[in-house]
Motif scaffolding. Structure first.
Motif, PDB file in Angstrom:
ATOM      1  N   GLY A  19     -24.407  15.736 -10.425  1.00  0.00           N
ATOM      2  CA  GLY A  19     -25.086  15.432  -9.172  1.00  0.00           C
ATOM      3  C   GLY A  19     -25.562  16.691  -8.477  1.00  0.00           C
ATOM      4  O   GLY A  19     -26.150  17.574  -9.108  1.00  0.00           O
TER       5      GLY A  19
ATOM      6  N   SER B 104     -34.232   8.127  -2.017  1.00  0.00           N
ATOM      7  CA  SER B 104     -32.805   8.416  -2.216  1.00  0.00           C
ATOM      8  C   SER B 104     -32.432   9.784  -1.666  1.00  0.00           C
ATOM      9  O   SER B 104     -31.290  10.013  -1.265  1.00  0.00           O
ATOM     10  CB  SER B 104     -32.424   8.304  -3.692  1.00  0.00           C
ATOM     11  OG  SER B 104     -33.194   9.194  -4.460  1.00  0.00           O
TER      12      SER B 104
ATOM     13  N   TYR C   4     -26.271   6.892  -5.140  1.00  0.00           N
ATOM     14  CA  TYR C   4     -27.207   7.007  -4.012  1.00  0.00           C
ATOM     15  C   TYR C   4     -28.448   6.149  -4.255  1.00  0.00           C
ATOM     16  O   TYR C   4     -28.971   5.523  -3.334  1.00  0.00           O
ATOM     17  CB  TYR C   4     -27.610   8.474  -3.793  1.00  0.00           C
ATOM     18  CG  TYR C   4     -26.473   9.310  -3.276  1.00  0.00           C
ATOM     19  CD1 TYR C   4     -26.052   9.192  -1.952  1.00  0.00           C
ATOM     20  CD2 TYR C   4     -25.791  10.191  -4.113  1.00  0.00           C
ATOM     21  CE1 TYR C   4     -24.990   9.944  -1.473  1.00  0.00           C
ATOM     22  CE2 TYR C   4     -24.728  10.950  -3.638  1.00  0.00           C
ATOM     23  CZ  TYR C   4     -24.328  10.819  -2.318  1.00  0.00           C
ATOM     24  OH  TYR C   4     -23.271  11.549  -1.845  1.00  0.00           O
ATOM     25  N   ARG C   5     -28.885   6.138  -5.492  1.00  0.00           N
ATOM     26  CA  ARG C   5     -30.068   5.336  -5.813  1.00  0.00           C
ATOM     27  C   ARG C   5     -29.801   3.838  -5.610  1.00  0.00           C
ATOM     28  O   ARG C   5     -30.663   3.102  -5.127  1.00  0.00           O
ATOM     29  CB  ARG C   5     -30.500   5.592  -7.253  1.00  0.00           C
ATOM     30  CG  ARG C   5     -31.145   6.955  -7.450  1.00  0.00           C
ATOM     31  CD  ARG C   5     -31.421   7.242  -8.921  1.00  0.00           C
ATOM     32  NE  ARG C   5     -31.997   8.554  -9.099  1.00  0.00           N
ATOM     33  CZ  ARG C   5     -33.314   8.811  -9.072  1.00  0.00           C
ATOM     34  NH1 ARG C   5     -34.179   7.813  -8.916  1.00  0.00           N
ATOM     35  NH2 ARG C   5     -33.758  10.031  -9.213  1.00  0.00           N
TER      36      ARG C   5
ATOM     37  N   ALA D  26     -33.319  17.977  -9.338  1.00  0.00           N
ATOM     38  CA  ALA D  26     -33.940  16.867 -10.062  1.00  0.00           C
ATOM     39  C   ALA D  26     -34.707  17.397 -11.272  1.00  0.00           C
ATOM     40  O   ALA D  26     -35.476  18.345 -11.147  1.00  0.00           O
ATOM     41  CB  ALA D  26     -34.896  16.127  -9.126  1.00  0.00           C
TER      42      ALA D  26
ATOM     43  N   SER E 135     -23.606  10.551 -10.281  1.00  0.00           N
ATOM     44  CA  SER E 135     -23.474  10.291  -8.839  1.00  0.00           C
ATOM     45  C   SER E 135     -24.806   9.967  -8.189  1.00  0.00           C
ATOM     46  O   SER E 135     -24.866   9.216  -7.216  1.00  0.00           O
ATOM     47  CB  SER E 135     -22.799  11.464  -8.129  1.00  0.00           C
ATOM     48  OG  SER E 135     -23.537  12.645  -8.279  1.00  0.00           O
TER      49      SER E 135
ATOM     50  N   ASP F 121     -23.442  17.943  -5.565  1.00  0.00           N
ATOM     51  CA  ASP F 121     -22.306  18.580  -4.881  1.00  0.00           C
ATOM     52  C   ASP F 121     -21.002  18.359  -5.632  1.00  0.00           C
ATOM     53  O   ASP F 121     -19.932  18.394  -5.043  1.00  0.00           O
ATOM     54  CB  ASP F 121     -22.186  18.043  -3.450  1.00  0.00           C
ATOM     55  CG  ASP F 121     -21.925  16.541  -3.402  1.00  0.00           C
ATOM     56  OD1 ASP F 121     -22.165  15.849  -4.421  1.00  0.00           O
ATOM     57  OD2 ASP F 121     -21.471  16.053  -2.356  1.00  0.00           O
TER      58      ASP F 121
HETATM   59  O1   DC Z   1     -29.718  13.053  -9.555  1.00  0.00           O
HETATM   60  P1   DC Z   1     -30.693  12.066  -8.989  1.00  0.00           P
HETATM   61  O2   DC Z   1     -32.100  12.609  -8.942  1.00  0.00           O
HETATM   62  O3   DC Z   1     -30.623  10.744  -9.670  1.00  0.00           O
HETATM   63  O4   DC Z   1     -30.222  11.838  -7.481  1.00  0.00           O
HETATM   64  C1   DC Z   1     -30.906  10.985  -6.587  1.00  0.00           C
HETATM   65  C2   DC Z   1     -30.834  11.557  -5.173  1.00  0.00           C
HETATM   66  O5   DC Z   1     -29.493  11.562  -4.697  1.00  0.00           O
HETATM   67  C3   DC Z   1     -31.324  12.997  -5.080  1.00  0.00           C
HETATM   68  O6   DC Z   1     -32.401  13.132  -4.170  1.00  0.00           O
HETATM   69  C4   DC Z   1     -30.182  13.794  -4.581  1.00  0.00           C
HETATM   70  C5   DC Z   1     -29.134  12.817  -4.195  1.00  0.00           C
HETATM   71  N1   DC Z   1     -27.817  13.201  -4.716  1.00  0.00           N
HETATM   72  C6   DC Z   1     -26.972  13.852  -3.861  1.00  0.00           C
HETATM   73  O7   DC Z   1     -27.327  14.122  -2.727  1.00  0.00           O
HETATM   74  N2   DC Z   1     -25.728  14.183  -4.278  1.00  0.00           N
HETATM   75  C7   DC Z   1     -25.325  13.900  -5.513  1.00  0.00           C
HETATM   76  N3   DC Z   1     -24.098  14.220  -5.882  1.00  0.00           N
HETATM   77  C8   DC Z   1     -26.210  13.261  -6.422  1.00  0.00           C
HETATM   78  C9   DC Z   1     -27.457  12.934  -5.983  1.00  0.00           C
END
Ligand code: DC
Length: 213
Positions: free
Chosen positions: A125, A95, A39-40, A13, A35, A127
């Motif tokens: 993201g 999230s 999740y958000r 993050a 991505s 992964d």
């Molecule tokens: O990238 P972000 O901070 O907007 O992602 C939000 C949450 O989702 C973060 O805690 C990690 C998860 N995430 C994940 O597990 N796998 C991804 N490919 C993208 C985000």
């Protein structure tokens, strides 16, 4: 160009990956896939439905029954564009545990693969370089110190937390994101690693673009 091209970017993050991925996609006229916003969006739906994120059965059931779609860089939940609602402290916090739920990850990853099918994409993201697109030649890991990530987030002015509180929250998310049973954040072998702590957006962009064109 042969076939379609996938540029995959992972990182913690606040590493600047969304900004960079979006810029890269714009300049190259590729589809941008964030991505984390998927999740958000599921997190937002659960919070609205008063589902406790730690109740994984309920979260899975909920995720199976909502329609989540992605157009341009906007996320739709049962037809509603929820994109502007996804960057709150509450969603930041929830999230991360939601994204640790394995069946939810599988659903999100299936959606991402179908969005990317036959297209030139920039995906970002946690992964993308390890689980979803491990075979693409264009894989990057953007990193930055916790201090500089907290400072960036603070300067965005969207959080109600203090700088120190933001740093604590970031470290907590890192901890969860790096210790998931599946899709945990890690530096995959063969990815191009870049520490962005002391680089400007343009400097990071220049480094990435020089490695993909
Ligand atoms: O990238 P972000 O901070 O907007 O992602 C939000 C949450 O989702 C973060 O805690 C990690 C998860 N995430 C994940 O597990 N796998 C991804 N490919 C993208 C985000």
């Amino acid at each position: 160009m042969k076939g379609h091209m996938v540029i995959a970017i992972d990182g913690p993050a606040g590493s600047g990956k969304s900004t960079i991925a979006k810029l890269l996609a714009e300049k190259m006229d590729f589809t941008y896939i964030n991505s984390g916003n998927l999740y958000r969006a599921i997190t937002l739906g659960c919070l609205r439905a008063k589902i406790d994120i730690s109740d994984s059965e309920k979260v899975i059931e909920f995720a199976k029954n909502i329609k989540i779609s992605y157009q341009k860089d906007q996320v739709f939940l049962d037809g509603e564009n929820v994109t502007p609602l996804l960057h709150t402290d509450e969603i930041d916090r929830n999230s991360s545990p939601l994204s640790a739920i394995v069946p939810v990850r599988r659903m999100v990853n299936d959606l991402i693969r179908s969005l990317a099918e036959g297209r030139n994409v920039v995906v970002e993201g946690r992964d993308m370089t390890t689980v979803v697109f491990p075979d693409t030649p264009y894989r990057f890991y953007l990193d930055a110190s916790a201090d500089s990530r907290a400072k960036r987030r603070f300067e965005q002015g969207v959080s109600n937390l203090s700088l120190q509180e933001i740093k604590t929250a970031i470290l907590k998310r890192d901890e969860i994101d790096k210790n998931k049973p599946e899709g945990s954040l890690k530096i995959a072998q063969g990815v191009q690693y870049l520490d962005t702590s002391d680089l400007t957006i343009i400097q990071v962009y220049d480094k990435l673009i020089s490695r993909v064109v």
